[in-house]
Design a protein around this motif. Structure first.
Motif, PDB file in Angstrom:
ATOM      1  N   ALA A  90       0.824  -1.203   0.000  1.00  0.00           N
ATOM      2  CA  ALA A  90       0.000   0.000   0.000  1.00  0.00           C
ATOM      3  C   ALA A  90       0.861   1.257   0.000  1.00  0.00           C
ATOM      4  O   ALA A  90       0.563   2.221  -0.715  1.00  0.00           O
ATOM      5  CB  ALA A  90      -0.927  -0.007   1.219  1.00  0.00           C
ATOM      6  N   VAL A  91       1.933   1.237   0.778  1.00  0.00           N
ATOM      7  CA  VAL A  91       2.809   2.414   0.866  1.00  0.00           C
ATOM      8  C   VAL A  91       3.626   2.577  -0.416  1.00  0.00           C
ATOM      9  O   VAL A  91       3.601   3.643  -1.061  1.00  0.00           O
ATOM     10  CB  VAL A  91       3.747   2.305   2.084  1.00  0.00           C
ATOM     11  N   ILE A  92       4.354   1.524  -0.808  1.00  0.00           N
ATOM     12  CA  ILE A  92       5.220   1.618  -1.983  1.00  0.00           C
ATOM     13  C   ILE A  92       4.383   1.794  -3.250  1.00  0.00           C
ATOM     14  O   ILE A  92       4.672   2.659  -4.092  1.00  0.00           O
ATOM     15  CB  ILE A  92       6.105   0.364  -2.103  1.00  0.00           C
ATOM     16  N   GLY A  93       3.335   0.981  -3.386  1.00  0.00           N
ATOM     17  CA  GLY A  93       2.476   1.083  -4.557  1.00  0.00           C
ATOM     18  C   GLY A  93       1.761   2.414  -4.633  1.00  0.00           C
ATOM     19  O   GLY A  93       1.637   3.011  -5.712  1.00  0.00           O
ATOM     20  N   GLY A  94       1.279   2.898  -3.485  1.00  0.00           N
ATOM     21  CA  GLY A  94       0.597   4.185  -3.468  1.00  0.00           C
ATOM     22  C   GLY A  94       1.510   5.324  -3.878  1.00  0.00           C
ATOM     23  O   GLY A  94       1.123   6.212  -4.646  1.00  0.00           O
ATOM     24  N   LEU A  95       2.755   5.303  -3.370  1.00  0.00           N
ATOM     25  CA  LEU A  95       3.719   6.340  -3.740  1.00  0.00           C
ATOM     26  C   LEU A  95       4.041   6.289  -5.233  1.00  0.00           C
ATOM     27  O   LEU A  95       4.091   7.321  -5.909  1.00  0.00           O
ATOM     28  CB  LEU A  95       5.010   6.173  -2.924  1.00  0.00           C
ATOM     29  N   LEU A  96       4.257   5.064  -5.748  1.00  0.00           N
ATOM     30  CA  LEU A  96       4.549   4.910  -7.175  1.00  0.00           C
ATOM     31  C   LEU A  96       3.382   5.404  -8.027  1.00  0.00           C
ATOM     32  O   LEU A  96       3.575   6.129  -9.015  1.00  0.00           O
ATOM     33  CB  LEU A  96       4.828   3.441  -7.497  1.00  0.00           C
ATOM     34  N   PHE A  97       2.174   5.001  -7.648  1.00  0.00           N
ATOM     35  CA  PHE A  97       1.011   5.395  -8.434  1.00  0.00           C
ATOM     36  C   PHE A  97       0.804   6.903  -8.386  1.00  0.00           C
ATOM     37  O   PHE A  97       0.575   7.543  -9.421  1.00  0.00           O
ATOM     38  CB  PHE A  97      -0.249   4.692  -7.926  1.00  0.00           C
ATOM     39  N   MET A 148       7.422  -9.820  -1.338  1.00  0.00           N
ATOM     40  CA  MET A 148       7.289  -8.673  -0.449  1.00  0.00           C
ATOM     41  C   MET A 148       6.081  -8.825   0.466  1.00  0.00           C
ATOM     42  O   MET A 148       6.159  -8.575   1.679  1.00  0.00           O
ATOM     43  CB  MET A 148       7.155  -7.380  -1.259  1.00  0.00           C
ATOM     44  N   ASP A 149       4.962  -9.242  -0.101  1.00  0.00           N
ATOM     45  CA  ASP A 149       3.751  -9.424   0.697  1.00  0.00           C
ATOM     46  C   ASP A 149       3.949 -10.479   1.781  1.00  0.00           C
ATOM     47  O   ASP A 149       3.502 -10.316   2.923  1.00  0.00           O
ATOM     48  CB  ASP A 149       2.578  -9.811  -0.198  1.00  0.00           C
ATOM     49  N   SER A 150       4.619 -11.560   1.427  1.00  0.00           N
ATOM     50  CA  SER A 150       4.809 -12.650   2.390  1.00  0.00           C
ATOM     51  C   SER A 150       5.702 -12.235   3.554  1.00  0.00           C
ATOM     52  O   SER A 150       5.567 -12.739   4.664  1.00  0.00           O
ATOM     53  CB  SER A 150       5.401 -13.879   1.689  1.00  0.00           C
ATOM     54  N   LEU A 151       6.611 -11.304   3.300  1.00  0.00           N
ATOM     55  CA  LEU A 151       7.547 -10.863   4.341  1.00  0.00           C
ATOM     56  C   LEU A 151       7.009  -9.725   5.197  1.00  0.00           C
ATOM     57  O   LEU A 151       7.447  -9.550   6.348  1.00  0.00           O
ATOM     58  CB  LEU A 151       8.869 -10.425   3.699  1.00  0.00           C
ATOM     59  N   THR A 152       6.077  -8.948   4.661  1.00  0.00           N
ATOM     60  CA  THR A 152       5.674  -7.723   5.358  1.00  0.00           C
ATOM     61  C   THR A 152       4.209  -7.680   5.807  1.00  0.00           C
ATOM     62  O   THR A 152       3.866  -6.913   6.709  1.00  0.00           O
ATOM     63  CB  THR A 152       5.919  -6.496   4.465  1.00  0.00           C
ATOM     64  N   ALA A 153       3.350  -8.475   5.188  1.00  0.00           N
ATOM     65  CA  ALA A 153       1.922  -8.383   5.497  1.00  0.00           C
ATOM     66  C   ALA A 153       1.636  -8.786   6.939  1.00  0.00           C
ATOM     67  O   ALA A 153       2.277  -9.681   7.497  1.00  0.00           O
ATOM     68  CB  ALA A 153       1.125  -9.271   4.538  1.00  0.00           C
ATOM     69  N   ILE A 154       0.675  -8.103   7.539  1.00  0.00           N
ATOM     70  CA  ILE A 154       0.280  -8.368   8.927  1.00  0.00           C
ATOM     71  C   ILE A 154      -1.020  -9.158   8.919  1.00  0.00           C
ATOM     72  O   ILE A 154      -2.070  -8.661   8.499  1.00  0.00           O
ATOM     73  CB  ILE A 154       0.087  -7.058   9.713  1.00  0.00           C
ATOM     74  N   ALA A 155      -0.967 -10.397   9.398  1.00  0.00           N
ATOM     75  CA  ALA A 155      -2.149 -11.254   9.390  1.00  0.00           C
ATOM     76  C   ALA A 155      -3.148 -10.800  10.451  1.00  0.00           C
ATOM     77  O   ALA A 155      -2.764 -10.350  11.534  1.00  0.00           O
ATOM     78  CB  ALA A 155      -1.742 -12.699   9.644  1.00  0.00           C
ATOM     79  N   LEU A 313       0.479  -3.170  -6.815  1.00  0.00           N
ATOM     80  CA  LEU A 313       1.083  -3.320  -5.491  1.00  0.00           C
ATOM     81  C   LEU A 313       0.134  -2.841  -4.391  1.00  0.00           C
ATOM     82  O   LEU A 313       0.006  -3.463  -3.335  1.00  0.00           O
ATOM     83  CB  LEU A 313       2.398  -2.545  -5.403  1.00  0.00           C
ATOM     84  N   SER A 314      -0.529  -1.719  -4.646  1.00  0.00           N
ATOM     85  CA  SER A 314      -1.424  -1.139  -3.634  1.00  0.00           C
ATOM     86  C   SER A 314      -2.846  -1.672  -3.744  1.00  0.00           C
ATOM     87  O   SER A 314      -3.727  -1.251  -3.007  1.00  0.00           O
ATOM     88  CB  SER A 314      -1.435   0.385  -3.754  1.00  0.00           C
ATOM     89  N   MET A 315      -3.084  -2.587  -4.703  1.00  0.00           N
ATOM     90  CA  MET A 315      -4.398  -3.202  -4.917  1.00  0.00           C
ATOM     91  C   MET A 315      -5.462  -2.182  -5.311  1.00  0.00           C
ATOM     92  O   MET A 315      -6.633  -2.316  -4.964  1.00  0.00           O
ATOM     93  CB  MET A 315      -4.862  -3.970  -3.671  1.00  0.00           C
ATOM     94  N   GLY A 316      -5.064  -1.142  -6.036  1.00  0.00           N
ATOM     95  CA  GLY A 316      -6.047  -0.181  -6.495  1.00  0.00           C
ATOM     96  C   GLY A 316      -5.442   1.174  -6.791  1.00  0.00           C
ATOM     97  O   GLY A 316      -4.314   1.473  -6.395  1.00  0.00           O
ATOM     98  N   CYS A 317      -6.216   1.986  -7.481  1.00  0.00           N
ATOM     99  CA  CYS A 317      -5.789   3.319  -7.889  1.00  0.00           C
ATOM    100  C   CYS A 317      -6.485   4.374  -7.029  1.00  0.00           C
ATOM    101  O   CYS A 317      -6.980   4.090  -5.951  1.00  0.00           O
ATOM    102  CB  CYS A 317      -6.143   3.518  -9.366  1.00  0.00           C
TER     103      CYS A 317
END
Length: 367
Positions: A90-97, A148-155, A313-317
């Motif tokens: 969400a952070v990286i994808g949002g910044l890129l988008f 990246m998701d597997s290492l950082t996502a919070i379940a 990456l951020s699952m949306g625009c």
């Protein structure tokens, strides 16, 4: 054959196309645009279009949560509430988008609207977004995304029902309905006050109309998939408007038409383009526009690539997370929205400063 005899995918596709048609026409005529809204603030201090976007968010949020409470739809089955909290994406994808949309002259929604109005630059942007979205979703970049998701996502499984803000609040003992409508009151009600307290915004019919209708269309999207598409034997994935992954799906659909099935996103993309085209023809604003030169083309290509990667990456625009995702009260959507806004302001300052570092300093200097 009657409508009731049509396949559910076709019925949902028709509903998506009609709502997309309205979306494209309204966005064209009211100049509803996230990048434009941020640009107005950064360069002119004009908040009207940003308030239009926030009005759409508030209307979409309140209407969607009302349908959820009435049992009409089940938002827990949406991609925004399922799974872990993907904060890094969400952070990286949002910044890129956010940064990319400033380079390409607009977000995914604006790309479709401009394409319908004759902008050939947006045709190239559309194809590059599609390519990089699919590379990130299922292709070469997808490997890094999954890692990246597997290492950082919070379940959240076992701790909360889903990753919605009300479900997380329920973890500390707040009753579910209180958590839901308390959050709606704070976010949705707060945004309504923020928008409507401003006299300039209230005196701008186009911005008011654009925000109101786009917000209602977010709700309509959930209704099309969650109610119209609710079928025991041919279930439709519950969704509403988002444009990055569906742009990639649309390109694939056009290339493999005979072996593909239309879905909400593909039909909505087509509807937005056609709606904008009809609005441009009716208002006599349709005009072909090409790149001004090599630099202009290069900037659009880089921006489109960033939007394709960042949007997945951020699952949306700006629409997918900023309006649709936020209407589910997803915590990931909130993180993505903040990142997109920051990335957009950063990108606008880059256009002014000419250097990434200097632009970042300029963003903070505004505070």
């Amino acid at each position: 054959m009657t409508v009731s005899e049509l396949p559910i995918s076709t019925i949902v596709g028709l509903g998506a196309f009609v709502t997309g048609l309205i979306f494209g026409a309204v966005a064209n005529r009211t100049h509803f645009c996230t990048m434009g809204a941020l640009s107005d603030i950064v360069f002119m201090g004009d908040w009207k279009r940003f308030r239009s976007w926030m009005l759409a968010l508030a209307i979409g949020l309140i209407g969607t949560q009302a349908m959820q409470s009435a049992g009409m739809i089940d938002l827990s089955k949406s991609i925004y509430l399922q799974g872990a909290i993907g904060w890094a994406g969400a952070v990286i994808g949002g910044l890129l988008f956010g940064f990319g949309m400033t380079m390409a002259g607009g977000c995914g929604n604006k790309t479709l609207v401009r394409l319908g109005a004759g902008n050939l630059k947006s045709l190239v942007t559309f194809m590059v977004i599609a390519l990089f979205a699919y590379m990130t979703l299922k292709g070469f970049i997808g490997l890094a995304r999954v890692q990246m998701d597997s290492l950082t996502a919070i379940a959240v499984a076992g701790k909360a029902a889903n990753q919605g803000i009300p479900a997380l609040l329920a973890m500390i003992g707040i009753p579910a309905s209180v958590a839901q409508w308390g959050t709606v009151a704070v976010i949705g009600g707060g945004l309504l006050v923020f928008c409507l307290k401003d006299g300039e915004f209230r005196s701008s019919p186009a911005d008011l109309f654009g925000g109101l209708v786009i917000g209602l269309l977010i709700v309509a999207g959930w209704w099309v998939t969650g109610v119209l598409g609710n079928d025991e034997f041919e279930p439709t994935a519950i969704a509403s408007f988002t444009f990055v992954a569906p742009i990639g799906d649309t390109m694939q659909y056009l290339m493999t038409f005979t072996g593909s099935t239309i879905n909400f996103g593909i039909a909505a993309v087509g509807g937005v383009i056609v709606g904008s085209f009809l609005a441009a023809i009716a208002s006599k604003t349709f005009a072909f526009e090409a790149f001004a030169g090599t630099e202009d083309m290069g900037r659009h290509l880089i921006g489109a690539a960033m939007m394709g990667v960042g949007g997945v990456l951020s699952m949306g625009c700006t629409i997918g997370q900023g309006l649709t995702g936020m209407s589910t009260l997803s915590i990931t959507s909130l993180i993505a929205l903040g990142s997109v806004i920051f990335g957009g302001v950063w990108g606008l300052k880059y256009m002014e400063e000419g250097e990434v570092g200097a632009a970042l300093k300029a963003v903070f200097a505004r505070g």
